[in-house]
Scaffold this active site. Sequence first.
Site, short mmCIF file in Angstrom:
data_model
loop_
_atom_site.label_atom_id
_atom_site.label_comp_id
_atom_site.label_asym_id
_atom_site.label_seq_id
_atom_site.Cartn_x
_atom_site.Cartn_y
_atom_site.Cartn_z
N PRO A 2 0.84 -1.23 0.00
CG PRO A 2 -0.76 -1.52 1.60
CD PRO A 2 0.59 -2.04 1.24
CD GLU A 3 5.25 1.74 -3.13
OE1 GLU A 3 5.39 2.47 -3.72
OE2 GLU A 3 5.69 0.51 -3.16
CE LYS A 58 4.67 4.94 1.48
NZ LYS A 58 5.87 4.26 2.06
NE ARG A 111 2.76 -10.67 4.95
CZ ARG A 111 3.69 -10.68 3.95
NH1 ARG A 111 4.52 -10.06 3.77
NH2 ARG A 111 3.06 -11.29 2.67
CE LYS A 150 16.54 14.97 4.37
NZ LYS A 150 16.42 14.59 5.63
CG ASN A 169 11.73 -1.11 -1.74
OD1 ASN A 169 12.51 -0.24 -1.99
ND2 ASN A 169 11.55 -2.39 -2.18
#
Length: 273
Positions: A2-3, A58, A111, A150, A169
């Site tokens: 679930p992105e 998300k 999960r 960054k 990912n």
Amino acid sequence: MPELPEVETYRRYFEETCLHQPVQDVFVEDTKLLTTDYDLLVSRLRGRQFVATERVGKNLFVQTDGGFYVHFHFGMTGDLAYYQFEEERPRFARIVFYFQSGYKLAFICPRKFERIGIVDNVTEYLKRKRIAEDALAISTATLAATLGKKKALIKPVLLDQSVIAGIGNWIVDEVLFQARIHPERLASSLSGAEVRTLHEAIQLVLKTAITCEANYALFPENFIIHAREWATSPYADVKQHLLCPVCHQKLQITRVGGRTTYFCPTDQPLVAD
DNA sequence: GCGCTTGTTAAAGT
DNA sequence: AACTTTAACAAGCG
């Protein structure tokens, strides 16, 4: 999984099914899934109706007619299912909202990485959890300013929800592939032109994924995500033949920032930083 | 039956 | 001290 595109799809699903009907009860199999005390959750929700939905990255926020929100986070495997009869109840429906209408909404949590809780102020919540602007809303200028500071690799930086919200990912590999940027480039080393290309790729990939309702099999042929489907197929030897959809050279499968990473070393060269 | 996977975060490292 | 990196978390699935 679930992105951002999945959560956007869930948001639309919730909006089409669950609004404007009073909640009768809430079943919770395991209180570890809750970020709000169970008794408080049920007492505040009982008799309330959901009236609107909002998504940031998300995170799904569902507004109630009591002014407060129910926050959903889908973890790695969360899903929603709206149904009427008990025999339709899906596996792993560890949280179930029972509506007075007789319909139910299952929050599927295979999960147990999923979370639900009451949030009174969305803005305050996002600030406290350090969730940045949504990936579909962030400007090129803001992205460029953040990336410029960054020192880490571009892939883990894009996965950082306090930098840009909603990229996971699978999407990050697709975005970097579409932008032809190596996942191990130093974030601050990207040129202005590269950041603009990256921003465009983010929009392209997310909009494509939402249009396909996050069904990756429907993605365009020149998307690298199809390699993942092959890699997870039962035919193990297929892994040896994963080719770039653009140049047809062999793809590289490695780990970057601790996550499995697919990229094309030919189309996404590692130029000197 | 072991190892892999996903997102987030606490803890460790620099 | 502040930023970056890593590992743990749960549990189903191949």
